[in-house]
Scaffold this motif. Structure first.
Motif, PDB file in Angstrom:
ATOM      1  N   TYR A   7       0.850  -1.183   0.000  1.00  0.00           N
ATOM      2  CA  TYR A   7       0.000   0.000   0.000  1.00  0.00           C
ATOM      3  C   TYR A   7       0.889   1.237   0.000  1.00  0.00           C
ATOM      4  O   TYR A   7       2.048   1.186   0.445  1.00  0.00           O
ATOM      5  N   GLN A   8       0.341   2.344  -0.504  1.00  0.00           N
ATOM      6  CA  GLN A   8       1.076   3.594  -0.465  1.00  0.00           C
ATOM      7  C   GLN A   8       0.161   4.744  -0.081  1.00  0.00           C
ATOM      8  O   GLN A   8      -1.016   4.758  -0.422  1.00  0.00           O
ATOM      9  N   GLY A   9       0.723   5.672   0.677  1.00  0.00           N
ATOM     10  CA  GLY A   9       0.024   6.904   1.034  1.00  0.00           C
ATOM     11  C   GLY A   9       0.853   8.076   0.583  1.00  0.00           C
ATOM     12  O   GLY A   9       1.924   8.330   1.138  1.00  0.00           O
ATOM     13  N   LEU A  10       0.416   8.738  -0.482  1.00  0.00           N
ATOM     14  CA  LEU A  10       1.164   9.851  -1.083  1.00  0.00           C
ATOM     15  C   LEU A  10       2.579   9.441  -1.479  1.00  0.00           C
ATOM     16  O   LEU A  10       3.530  10.218  -1.369  1.00  0.00           O
ATOM     17  N   GLY A  11       2.721   8.192  -1.933  1.00  0.00           N
ATOM     18  CA  GLY A  11       4.020   7.713  -2.384  1.00  0.00           C
ATOM     19  C   GLY A  11       4.883   7.122  -1.290  1.00  0.00           C
ATOM     20  O   GLY A  11       5.951   6.562  -1.567  1.00  0.00           O
ATOM     21  N   LEU A 224       8.573  10.635   0.104  1.00  0.00           N
ATOM     22  CA  LEU A 224       7.598  11.485  -0.564  1.00  0.00           C
ATOM     23  C   LEU A 224       6.572  12.067   0.400  1.00  0.00           C
ATOM     24  O   LEU A 224       5.890  13.039   0.062  1.00  0.00           O
ATOM     25  N   ALA A 225       6.438  11.460   1.579  1.00  0.00           N
ATOM     26  CA  ALA A 225       5.422  11.949   2.512  1.00  0.00           C
ATOM     27  C   ALA A 225       5.711  11.434   3.914  1.00  0.00           C
ATOM     28  O   ALA A 225       6.362  10.406   4.089  1.00  0.00           O
ATOM     29  N   CYS A 226       5.192  12.158   4.901  1.00  0.00           N
ATOM     30  CA  CYS A 226       5.273  11.750   6.309  1.00  0.00           C
ATOM     31  C   CYS A 226       4.064  12.332   7.018  1.00  0.00           C
ATOM     32  O   CYS A 226       3.981  13.557   7.197  1.00  0.00           O
ATOM     33  N   GLY A 241       3.036  31.249  14.850  1.00  0.00           N
ATOM     34  CA  GLY A 241       2.243  32.309  14.255  1.00  0.00           C
ATOM     35  C   GLY A 241       2.278  32.337  12.746  1.00  0.00           C
ATOM     36  O   GLY A 241       1.953  33.364  12.130  1.00  0.00           O
ATOM     37  N   LEU A 242       2.622  31.207  12.118  1.00  0.00           N
ATOM     38  CA  LEU A 242       2.759  31.157  10.664  1.00  0.00           C
ATOM     39  C   LEU A 242       1.554  30.550   9.966  1.00  0.00           C
ATOM     40  O   LEU A 242       1.452  30.626   8.738  1.00  0.00           O
ATOM     41  N   SER A 243       0.627  29.944  10.721  1.00  0.00           N
ATOM     42  CA  SER A 243      -0.452  29.181  10.098  1.00  0.00           C
ATOM     43  C   SER A 243      -1.723  29.268  10.915  1.00  0.00           C
ATOM     44  O   SER A 243      -1.686  29.467  12.138  1.00  0.00           O
ATOM     45  N   ASP A 244      -2.856  29.089  10.224  1.00  0.00           N
ATOM     46  CA  ASP A 244      -4.129  28.899  10.903  1.00  0.00           C
ATOM     47  C   ASP A 244      -4.169  27.496  11.500  1.00  0.00           C
ATOM     48  O   ASP A 244      -3.293  26.663  11.247  1.00  0.00           O
ATOM     49  N   SER A 245      -5.226  27.211  12.237  1.00  0.00           N
ATOM     50  CA  SER A 245      -5.338  25.913  12.910  1.00  0.00           C
ATOM     51  C   SER A 245      -5.688  24.778  11.957  1.00  0.00           C
ATOM     52  O   SER A 245      -5.592  23.611  12.324  1.00  0.00           O
ATOM     53  N   GLU A 246      -6.097  25.102  10.745  1.00  0.00           N
ATOM     54  CA  GLU A 246      -6.362  24.085   9.727  1.00  0.00           C
ATOM     55  C   GLU A 246      -5.708  24.523   8.436  1.00  0.00           C
ATOM     56  O   GLU A 246      -5.846  25.677   8.011  1.00  0.00           O
ATOM     57  N   ALA A 247      -4.961  23.612   7.821  1.00  0.00           N
ATOM     58  CA  ALA A 247      -4.241  23.965   6.600  1.00  0.00           C
ATOM     59  C   ALA A 247      -3.993  22.723   5.770  1.00  0.00           C
ATOM     60  O   ALA A 247      -4.039  21.587   6.263  1.00  0.00           O
ATOM     61  N   THR A 248      -3.727  22.969   4.498  1.00  0.00           N
ATOM     62  CA  THR A 248      -3.249  21.913   3.605  1.00  0.00           C
ATOM     63  C   THR A 248      -1.732  21.899   3.667  1.00  0.00           C
ATOM     64  O   THR A 248      -1.081  22.938   3.471  1.00  0.00           O
ATOM     65  N   VAL A 249      -1.187  20.727   3.965  1.00  0.00           N
ATOM     66  CA  VAL A 249       0.261  20.567   3.994  1.00  0.00           C
ATOM     67  C   VAL A 249       0.643  19.765   2.758  1.00  0.00           C
ATOM     68  O   VAL A 249       0.263  18.604   2.611  1.00  0.00           O
ATOM     69  N   VAL A 250       1.381  20.414   1.868  1.00  0.00           N
ATOM     70  CA  VAL A 250       1.772  19.783   0.607  1.00  0.00           C
ATOM     71  C   VAL A 250       3.137  19.127   0.778  1.00  0.00           C
ATOM     72  O   VAL A 250       4.111  19.787   1.156  1.00  0.00           O
ATOM     73  N   LEU A 251       3.180  17.834   0.489  1.00  0.00           N
ATOM     74  CA  LEU A 251       4.416  17.065   0.548  1.00  0.00           C
ATOM     75  C   LEU A 251       4.805  16.681  -0.874  1.00  0.00           C
ATOM     76  O   LEU A 251       3.988  16.824  -1.801  1.00  0.00           O
ATOM     77  N   PRO A 252       6.019  16.185  -1.108  1.00  0.00           N
ATOM     78  CA  PRO A 252       6.389  15.795  -2.472  1.00  0.00           C
ATOM     79  C   PRO A 252       5.416  14.808  -3.115  1.00  0.00           C
ATOM     80  O   PRO A 252       5.221  14.829  -4.330  1.00  0.00           O
ATOM     81  N   GLY A 253       4.769  13.959  -2.292  1.00  0.00           N
ATOM     82  CA  GLY A 253       3.834  12.972  -2.830  1.00  0.00           C
ATOM     83  C   GLY A 253       2.412  13.465  -2.971  1.00  0.00           C
ATOM     84  O   GLY A 253       1.571  12.769  -3.545  1.00  0.00           O
TER      85      GLY A 253
END
Length: 368
Positions: A7-11, A224-226, A241-253
């Protein structure tokens, strides 16, 4: 023949082995690091970022997970890995959306849930910020986040440490492509600031709901991902102080959705996990012991056997019926089967059950 699934999750890919029935041999349940490295090798083995075992629970969970990195070391937790395990369980058992599992891990109880769109949402638990819990020698700042600076490769790096059951360091940078990624990743993983070593994540902030990281995983190197790393990154970014409490975290995968709305509570991760293929291990890949990877589990063969007799437990101090040893008879039957059955026939036997499992998964997903 030992069956496995990939199985793979985001590579981020894993070899998964079913052992919830308690029948796996000790050489599989507590594998030698050399064997793990062998099967995770992408040229001479099955190939993967790690090995995941689904095992009987030891506490209040429904099952227990052990995960081993490609270098043979055991990890406390892995976000992508537990999503892959959850999808594997759903595929194996024919579970529908809404199904959740209480999974025991060295990092505590983790609860993934199958979503309507096939993704897996995981309650990752609350992050660890106390330095001794990460663990790290960095000192907490006013927000309680362990922080510090180091000089490496001619650069001054700002560090923030977060524990998600396993250790992480988050390093904000201006340009993910310009940094000497591999040199910095390898150095920070083994830095004395992190007594148990650490996963390393270089962070580029595109916006308060859009974070991007490059991943250097402890024991695996660039991946590719963690999943736990994405969670740790959001926690660190929120407290810096760099982010809201919910965000999309983009990884290489690919992207993960991470939410930490209650700073005293759990981090939630949502992302994909995909079946790649099922297979059986060639006996040459197996550790020493039975070629099928199963523990000898003899059963009473005659009514003369005492009711409820279990030689695995009842004969710990010595065989109670040496004139009719169940273990010896069972082992003799296994050897006779192996001697009389060709490798092709054993592969066909295993393949039949794997084919049925795959068909069930396709039918459940409405693709067949």
């Amino acid at each position: 023949m030992l069956q496995f699934s990939k199985y793979q999750g985001l590579g981020n890919d894993f070899i998964l082995v079913e052992g919830r029935d308690g029948r796996l041999s000790e050489s599989i349940v507590s594998p030698d690091s050399d064997w793990v490295r062998k099967i995770c090798d992408r040229r001479f083995g099955l190939g993967g970022d790690g090995l995941i075992l689904a095992l009987p629970p030891q506490g209040q969970g429904e099952l227990r997970m052990r995960i081993f990195n490609a270098d043979g070391s055991e990890a406390e937790m892995c976000g992508n890995g537990i999503r892959c395990l959850a999808r594997f369980l759903a595929d194996s058992d024919g579970d529908s959306p809404g199904r959740s599992w209480s999974i025991e891990t060295p990092a505590g109880m983790i609860i993934p849930e199958l979503q309507q769109d096939g993704q897996i949402r995981v309650d990752m638990g609350a992050p660890f910020l106390k330095p001794e819990m990460v663990p790290t020698l960095l000192s907490p700042d006013a927000k309680g986040l362990p922080r510090g600076e180091v000089s490496r490769e001619g650069l001054t790096l700002s560090l923030a440490a977060v524990g998600m059951g396993n250790p992480h360091v988050v390093v904000p940078v201006d340009d993910l492509e310009a940094i000497p990624f591999e040199a910095l990743g390898a150095q920070l993983e083994c830095d004395p600031l992190f007594p148990a070593k650490t996963n390393v994540h270089f962070l580029k902030v595109h916006g308060r709901q859009h974070l991007e990281i490059r991943v250097w995983e402890r024991g695996a190197g660039p991946t590719l991902a963690c999943g736990t790393g994405a969670c740790a990154t959001l926690v660190a970014a929120v407290l810096m102080g760099l982010s809201d409490s919910e965000a999309t975290v983009v990884l290489p995968g690919g992207p993960l959705s991470i939410r930490w709305s209650d700073q005293q509570g759990s981090v939630f991760m949502t992302g994909p996990a995909v079946a790649v293929f099922d297979g059986v291990m060639n006996p040459d890949l197996m550790p020493e012991g039975r070629p099928d990877g199963l523990a000898a589990e003899p059963k009473p063969l005659e009514s003369s056997t005492p009711p409820g007799f279990d030689c695995a437990n009842d004969c710990k101090e010595g065989c109670r019926q040496p004139d009719r040893c169940l273990r010896e008879e069972a082992q003799a039957k296994v050897q006779a089967f192996l001697a009389s059955t060709s490798l092709d026939s054993m592969i066909n036997l295993a393949g039949d059950s794997l084919e049925q499992r795959t068909l069930s998964r396709i039918q459940r997903d409405g693709q067949g």
